[in-house]
Design a protein around this motif. Structure first.
Motif, PDB file in Angstrom:
ATOM      1  N   ASP A   3     -38.376 -14.043 -16.027  1.00 56.73           N
ATOM      2  CA  ASP A   3     -38.477 -13.191 -14.862  1.00 56.73           C
ATOM      3  C   ASP A   3     -39.934 -12.374 -14.894  1.00 56.73           C
ATOM      4  O   ASP A   3     -40.094 -11.668 -15.568  1.00 56.73           O
ATOM      5  N   TYR A   4     -40.613 -12.845 -13.868  1.00 56.58           N
ATOM      6  CA  TYR A   4     -42.003 -12.115 -13.779  1.00 56.58           C
ATOM      7  C   TYR A   4     -41.981 -11.281 -12.394  1.00 56.58           C
ATOM      8  O   TYR A   4     -43.071 -10.611 -12.256  1.00 56.58           O
ATOM      9  N   SER A   5     -40.878 -11.013 -11.818  1.00 55.26           N
ATOM     10  CA  SER A   5     -40.878 -10.538 -10.698  1.00 55.26           C
ATOM     11  C   SER A   5     -41.051  -9.064 -10.516  1.00 55.26           C
ATOM     12  O   SER A   5     -41.629  -8.229  -9.808  1.00 55.26           O
ATOM     13  N   GLN A   6     -40.701  -8.122 -11.750  1.00 53.34           N
ATOM     14  CA  GLN A   6     -41.148  -6.886 -12.027  1.00 53.34           C
ATOM     15  C   GLN A   6     -42.679  -6.759 -12.557  1.00 53.34           C
ATOM     16  O   GLN A   6     -42.729  -5.507 -12.748  1.00 53.34           O
ATOM     17  N   GLU A  47     -37.052 -14.052  -4.641  1.00 49.96           N
ATOM     18  CA  GLU A  47     -35.696 -13.494  -5.237  1.00 49.96           C
ATOM     19  C   GLU A  47     -35.489 -12.990  -6.789  1.00 49.96           C
ATOM     20  O   GLU A  47     -34.693 -12.503  -7.104  1.00 49.96           O
ATOM     21  N   GLY A  48     -36.746 -12.947  -7.201  1.00 45.27           N
ATOM     22  CA  GLY A  48     -36.662 -11.998  -8.451  1.00 45.27           C
ATOM     23  C   GLY A  48     -36.676 -12.978  -9.558  1.00 45.27           C
ATOM     24  O   GLY A  48     -36.476 -12.407 -11.003  1.00 45.27           O
ATOM     25  N   THR A  49     -36.679 -14.311  -9.601  1.00 50.32           N
ATOM     26  CA  THR A  49     -36.883 -15.069 -10.731  1.00 50.32           C
ATOM     27  C   THR A  49     -37.885 -16.221 -10.150  1.00 50.32           C
ATOM     28  O   THR A  49     -38.439 -15.961  -9.257  1.00 50.32           O
ATOM     29  N   THR A  50     -38.502 -16.731 -11.236  1.00 51.72           N
ATOM     30  CA  THR A  50     -39.665 -17.690 -11.056  1.00 51.72           C
ATOM     31  C   THR A  50     -39.173 -19.290 -11.662  1.00 51.72           C
ATOM     32  O   THR A  50     -39.309 -19.419 -12.712  1.00 51.72           O
ATOM     33  N   ALA A  63     -39.504 -16.603  -6.606  1.00 51.33           N
ATOM     34  CA  ALA A  63     -40.479 -15.395  -6.777  1.00 51.33           C
ATOM     35  C   ALA A  63     -39.925 -14.303  -6.138  1.00 51.33           C
ATOM     36  O   ALA A  63     -39.838 -13.322  -6.355  1.00 51.33           O
ATOM     37  N   LEU A 116     -45.981 -15.824  -8.755  1.00 55.85           N
ATOM     38  CA  LEU A 116     -46.206 -14.364  -8.605  1.00 55.85           C
ATOM     39  C   LEU A 116     -46.728 -14.320  -7.067  1.00 55.85           C
ATOM     40  O   LEU A 116     -47.517 -15.128  -6.447  1.00 55.85           O
ATOM     41  N   ASP A 117     -46.493 -12.915  -6.399  1.00 56.10           N
ATOM     42  CA  ASP A 117     -47.151 -12.646  -5.081  1.00 56.10           C
ATOM     43  C   ASP A 117     -48.394 -12.090  -5.416  1.00 56.10           C
ATOM     44  O   ASP A 117     -48.394 -10.772  -5.774  1.00 56.10           O
ATOM     45  N   GLN A 133     -48.384  -8.231  -6.563  1.00 56.54           N
ATOM     46  CA  GLN A 133     -48.307  -8.079  -8.156  1.00 56.54           C
ATOM     47  C   GLN A 133     -49.723  -8.222  -8.869  1.00 56.54           C
ATOM     48  O   GLN A 133     -49.856  -8.105 -10.045  1.00 56.54           O
TER      49      GLN A 133
END
Length: 405
Positions: A65-68, A55-58, A53, A101-102, A106
């Motif tokens: 990719d949920y990071s965005q 690093e932008g991947t889950t 998470a 997720l953070d 997020q």
């Protein structure tokens, strides 16, 4: 094979909701009790420890990719109700953990939002904060969801317990609910086996189809194991009013009801049952902690299943179902663990048998013959009423049930 009939009542009748509380206008950003704060902290720590998470991947979701994503929630009360919003928020925390997720960056919660123009303001604030998907969890939010969704077609809006998405003409609006009547039926079995007076009481919030179908299902579960049982219902006319819930529960107890069910947000009915030496069946959350000597079990939700589904659709760029409803088979609805120290002998076996029937056959709770309490046919013999997706519509007060003023 039974003839299955889908009965769709007019939308004008479908105005019930899934036990939403009538909170105040204060907006809070986090759970308010120590236990909830601890749970939220543990969830946050867990998500922060998820390297993917960060690093932008889950990793939890493979290559999705949920990071965005940023996810917003609008609730009518807050987790301190220990009922509907509390349980929905548990679903949020579980979803965040499962998807990596953070929770700090997020997820944005708007608690204690009224079912008026304040809802529209809260929704727009979530859009302005960059939310890609917004969940509104109270029935009375729906018109504001439709209004704001029309202004922001690139944001997805998911509304619990509503019914207007399919006819709205908006591709970014979705309704979700679950087959909670199945869980209520199972919980009713515990009540039917426990009663000594053969008289159940039910603290109901509003005279709406979701509430009526809920106490019908509860009563049918009780009657399946105790043909002599009857039930009295009293309304509080509020989704979350602990004082009124306690008063109604006490009135039912004074009238001879020795097991109290509920469709309201707080644990007041459970506490009142314990204080008066009778028993209780809860809703939304496991209420054994609130009333360890009274609470037999509760009909509960796992909202994380829908939340994960909808958020993943957005992450993948896929369409979210317009109407979504799942039940026991998918783990969306169930009952909390039985209070083994106080349930009647044979309760587990009876519930297990009913569960197996629901899971492995075409039988469902509202299978005829069923009459209403005025002698009219509600469901003919050999037919089954199937609830439509999203918003319950079974609006018959069944024979054996008395509504008290």
């Amino acid at each position: 094979m039974k003839k299955v009939v889908s009965v769709f009542l007019s939308f004008a009748m479908i105005f019930g909701l899934a036990a939403c509380g009538s909170g105040n206008s204060e907006t809070t950003a986090a759970p308010t009790t120590a236990a909830e704060t601890t749970a939220a902290s543990e969830t946050t720590a867990a998500t922060k420890d998820t390297t993917a998470a960060a690093e932008g991947t889950t990793a939890a979701a493979g290559d999705v990719d949920y990071s965005q994503l940023k996810i917003g929630f609008v609730h009518i009360s807050d987790p301190s109700d220990k009922g509907y919003t509390y349980n929905h928020n548990l679903g949020t925390e579980k979803m965040a953990k499962e998807l990596g997720l953070d929770a700090d960056t997020q997820i944005i919660n708007k608690f204690n939002i009224k079912e008026d123009a304040e809802c529209g303001t809260a929704l727009r604030e979530l859009v302005d904060a960059g939310c890609n998907i917004i969940f509104a969890t109270s029935f009375g939010f729906e018109n504001y969801v439709l209004e704001v969704a029309k202004e922001y077609p690139d944001v997805q809006f998911c509304h619990a317990t509503g019914y207007q998405a399919a006819t709205s003409g908006l591709s970014n609006v979705h309704n979700y609910f679950g087959e909670i009547h199945q869980a209520r039926y199972l919980s009713g079995i515990a009540a039917g086996l426990k009663t000594s007076t053969n008289k159940l009481g039910y603290v109901a919030a509003m005279a709406t189809p979701e509430v009526i179908s809920g106490y019908d299902a509860f009563y049918l579960g009780a009657k399946s194991v105790n043909p002599d049982v009857t039930m009295e219902v009293m309304y509080t006319n509020s989704w979350n009013d602990p004082t009124k819930e306690a008063q109604v529960a006490k009135a039912l107890i004074d009238d001879g009801c020795d097991v109290i069910g509920q469709h309201c947000d707080s644990t007041a009915a459970a506490s009142t049952a314990e204080q008066n030496g009778v028993f209780h069946v809860g809703y939304n959350s496991d209420m054994r902690e609130a009333a360890p000597k009274a609470s037999l079990t509760s009909a509960i939700w796992d909202w994380s299943i829908y939340l994960e589904y909808a958020v993943t659709c957005v992450a993948k760029g896929e369409a979210i179902d317009v109407d979504w409803s799942k039940g026991l088979k998918d783990g969306v609805c169930d009952i909390s663990p039985l209070n083994e120290s106080i349930v009647a002998d044979g309760t587990k076996d009876a519930i297990d048998a009913a569960r197996e029937k629901l899971l492995t056959t075409d039988w469902d709770v509202f299978t005829g013959p069923l009459n209403d309490n005025e002698g009219n046919v509600a469901v003919p013999d050999g037919e089954t009423f199937k609830e439509p997706a999203s918003a319950p519509s079974f609006n018959f007060i069944l024979e054996g049930i008395t509504v008290k003023e």
